[in-house]
Design a protein around this motif. Structure first.
Motif, PDB file in Angstrom:
ATOM      1  N   ALA A 177     -52.793  60.507 -17.653  1.00 23.31           N
ATOM      2  CA  ALA A 177     -53.890  59.652 -17.198  1.00 23.31           C
ATOM      3  C   ALA A 177     -55.239  60.224 -17.617  1.00 23.31           C
ATOM      4  N   ILE A 178     -55.380  61.526 -17.543  1.00 24.49           N
ATOM      5  CA  ILE A 178     -56.626  62.165 -17.973  1.00 24.49           C
ATOM      6  C   ILE A 178     -56.867  61.910 -19.456  1.00 24.49           C
ATOM      7  N   VAL A 195     -49.305  52.498 -14.958  1.00 18.81           N
ATOM      8  CA  VAL A 195     -49.383  52.292 -13.505  1.00 18.81           C
ATOM      9  C   VAL A 195     -50.157  53.434 -12.849  1.00 18.81           C
ATOM     10  N   HIS A 196     -49.857  54.661 -13.261  1.00 17.30           N
ATOM     11  CA  HIS A 196     -50.529  55.819 -12.669  1.00 17.30           C
ATOM     12  C   HIS A 196     -52.014  55.833 -13.054  1.00 17.30           C
ATOM     13  N   TYR A 197     -52.317  55.531 -14.304  1.00 14.57           N
ATOM     14  CA  TYR A 197     -53.712  55.545 -14.742  1.00 14.57           C
ATOM     15  C   TYR A 197     -54.531  54.504 -13.987  1.00 14.57           C
ATOM     16  N   LEU A 198     -53.999  53.318 -13.821  1.00 13.77           N
ATOM     17  CA  LEU A 198     -54.764  52.270 -13.154  1.00 13.77           C
ATOM     18  C   LEU A 198     -54.904  52.536 -11.654  1.00 13.77           C
ATOM     19  N   ARG A 199     -54.080  53.418 -11.117  1.00 13.29           N
ATOM     20  CA  ARG A 199     -54.245  53.833  -9.722  1.00 13.29           C
ATOM     21  C   ARG A 199     -55.264  54.952  -9.578  1.00 13.29           C
ATOM     22  N   THR A 200     -55.287  55.870 -10.542  1.00 11.75           N
ATOM     23  CA  THR A 200     -56.084  57.092 -10.388  1.00 11.75           C
ATOM     24  C   THR A 200     -57.191  57.241 -11.422  1.00 11.75           C
ATOM     25  N   GLY A 201     -57.272  56.325 -12.377  1.00  6.44           N
ATOM     26  CA  GLY A 201     -58.184  56.478 -13.498  1.00  6.44           C
ATOM     27  C   GLY A 201     -59.640  56.507 -13.083  1.00  6.44           C
ATOM     28  N   GLY A 202     -60.466  57.045 -13.976  1.00  6.20           N
ATOM     29  CA  GLY A 202     -61.883  57.176 -13.721  1.00  6.20           C
ATOM     30  C   GLY A 202     -62.666  55.920 -14.085  1.00  6.20           C
ATOM     31  N   HIS A 203     -63.921  56.120 -14.381  1.00  7.45           N
ATOM     32  CA  HIS A 203     -64.849  55.015 -14.658  1.00  7.45           C
ATOM     33  C   HIS A 203     -64.354  54.126 -15.793  1.00  7.45           C
ATOM     34  N   CYS A 204     -63.734  54.728 -16.809  1.00  7.25           N
ATOM     35  CA  CYS A 204     -63.346  53.954 -17.994  1.00  7.25           C
ATOM     36  C   CYS A 204     -62.215  52.976 -17.722  1.00  7.25           C
ATOM     37  N   SER A 205     -61.528  53.134 -16.601  1.00  8.43           N
ATOM     38  CA  SER A 205     -60.456  52.180 -16.290  1.00  8.43           C
ATOM     39  C   SER A 205     -61.012  50.780 -16.070  1.00  8.43           C
ATOM     40  N   ARG A 206     -62.325  50.681 -15.835  1.00  5.76           N
ATOM     41  CA  ARG A 206     -62.948  49.362 -15.698  1.00  5.76           C
ATOM     42  C   ARG A 206     -62.915  48.585 -17.007  1.00  5.76           C
ATOM     43  N   ALA A 207     -62.688  49.276 -18.126  1.00 11.26           N
ATOM     44  CA  ALA A 207     -62.642  48.612 -19.425  1.00 11.26           C
ATOM     45  C   ALA A 207     -61.284  47.980 -19.697  1.00 11.26           C
ATOM     46  N   VAL A 208     -60.301  48.233 -18.818  1.00 14.59           N
ATOM     47  CA  VAL A 208     -58.953  47.695 -19.038  1.00 14.59           C
ATOM     48  C   VAL A 208     -58.939  46.232 -18.635  1.00 14.59           C
ATOM     49  N   ARG A 209     -58.718  45.360 -19.618  1.00 18.10           N
ATOM     50  CA  ARG A 209     -58.757  43.918 -19.374  1.00 18.10           C
ATOM     51  C   ARG A 209     -57.374  43.348 -19.060  1.00 18.10           C
TER      52      ARG A 209
END
Length: 290
Positions: free
Chosen positions: A84-85, A116-130
């Motif tokens: 995720a990092i 699944v793990h990234y979208l639960r714990t991701g940082g600011h850039c996860s907002r770019a996931v459409r």
């Protein structure tokens, strides 16, 4: 004459300081599909990657294939947290170096756990996931439970963790494909381990707890109805329905006779992915940085 092997032309770039943190981009567009493979995967992990890259270029999307610390035989000494990092680092690079206007994540096999793990714990850039596409989300725990020797090794892993040796390597017979730590072994194969996200014996409440946050983005689940890594006792159609409901109503795609990597259903797979991206892409969406 031997058949010509798949080829792609594109750009190889570094997105982080580690030597493994490189990615290959096909196309030069402001919207990117990021393909995240499963255990032992690296570049060109599935047969549909090349035709997907070509189809995406027609839609003015780039395909990005990152190498993570868990790629190839690195999965046994890595973790979902580390993946995720690195996904965050990659998206950060695409935003600030490539002026990305948004990404869609495509996961194959254990790559689905990463998403699944990234979208639960991701940082600011996860907002770019459409959007997110999970192709072959399967339970490593349920599959490995069908193999001899798994339970004694799982008991050994638990013992090592209790002795504060979670980062020590398991015996070779625990994972002949790659070195694996006790912590990663438990994560993959223990009930409610970090990787235990798609098991058929999880209750509806447990699935919602682990998958419910996926409702934040449009999500498609592509399920192989002849997946060789799903035990025969599992009702695949029922499991697909339960997973999608736990995600808040993800789109169900069942591929009849499809194997785990969909090598026997390549064009159908590409069509499903492209159709989802055309419907759920950035058009009309709020700017994630606005």
């Amino acid at each position: 004459m031997a058949p010509k092997l798949p080829q792609l032309q594109g750009t190889l770039f570094k997105y982080g300081s580690k030597s493994i943190q490189v990615a290959f981009r096909t196309g030069d567009f402001k919207q990117q599909v990021i393909f995240i493979g499963g255990l032992t995967d690296g570049l060109l992990a599935t047969d549909y990657v090349v035709p997907l890259a070509n189809a995406l270029q027609e839609e003015k999307w780039s395909l990005v294939q990152p190498l993570l610390s868990s790629s190839y035989i690195g999965y046994g000494t890595s973790s979902l947290k580390e993946d995720a990092i690195e996904i965050e680092k990659l998206i950060n690079y695409l935003i600030y170096e490539e002026q990305s206007e948004g990404v869609v994540l495509v996961g194959h096999s254990t790559g689905c756990q990463d998403i699944v793990h990234y979208l639960r714990t991701g940082g600011h850039c996860s907002r770019a996931v459409r959007g997110a596409i999970l192709q072959a989300p399967v339970s490593d725990r349920e599959y490995w439970a069908t193999l001899p020797g798994t339970q004694p090794m799982l008991e050994l892993a638990e013992k090592m963790i209790q002795e504060d040796k979670g980062n020590d390597l398991m015996p070779r017979e625990a994972s002949p494909q790659a070195p694996i730590t006790a912590s990663r072994y438990r994560s993959l194969l223990a009930y409610l381990g970090d990787d235990d996200l798609f098991s058929s014996d999880l209750s509806d409440a447990e699935l919602r707890t682990r998958l419910g946050h996926m409702s934040r983005v449009p999500c498609q689940v592509i399920f192989s109805m002849a997946d060789e890594y799903i035990p025969e006792y599992v009702d695949k159609a029922k499991l697909l329905k339960r997973l999608c409901e736990a995600m808040g109503g993800a789109e169900k795609v069942a591929i009849p006779w499809g194997n785990h990597s969909l090598s026997n259903r390549v064009q159908e797979t590409v069509h499903c992915i492209i159709d989802f991206i055309k419907r759920e892409g950035p058009k009309g969406w709020d700017d994630p940085w606005g």
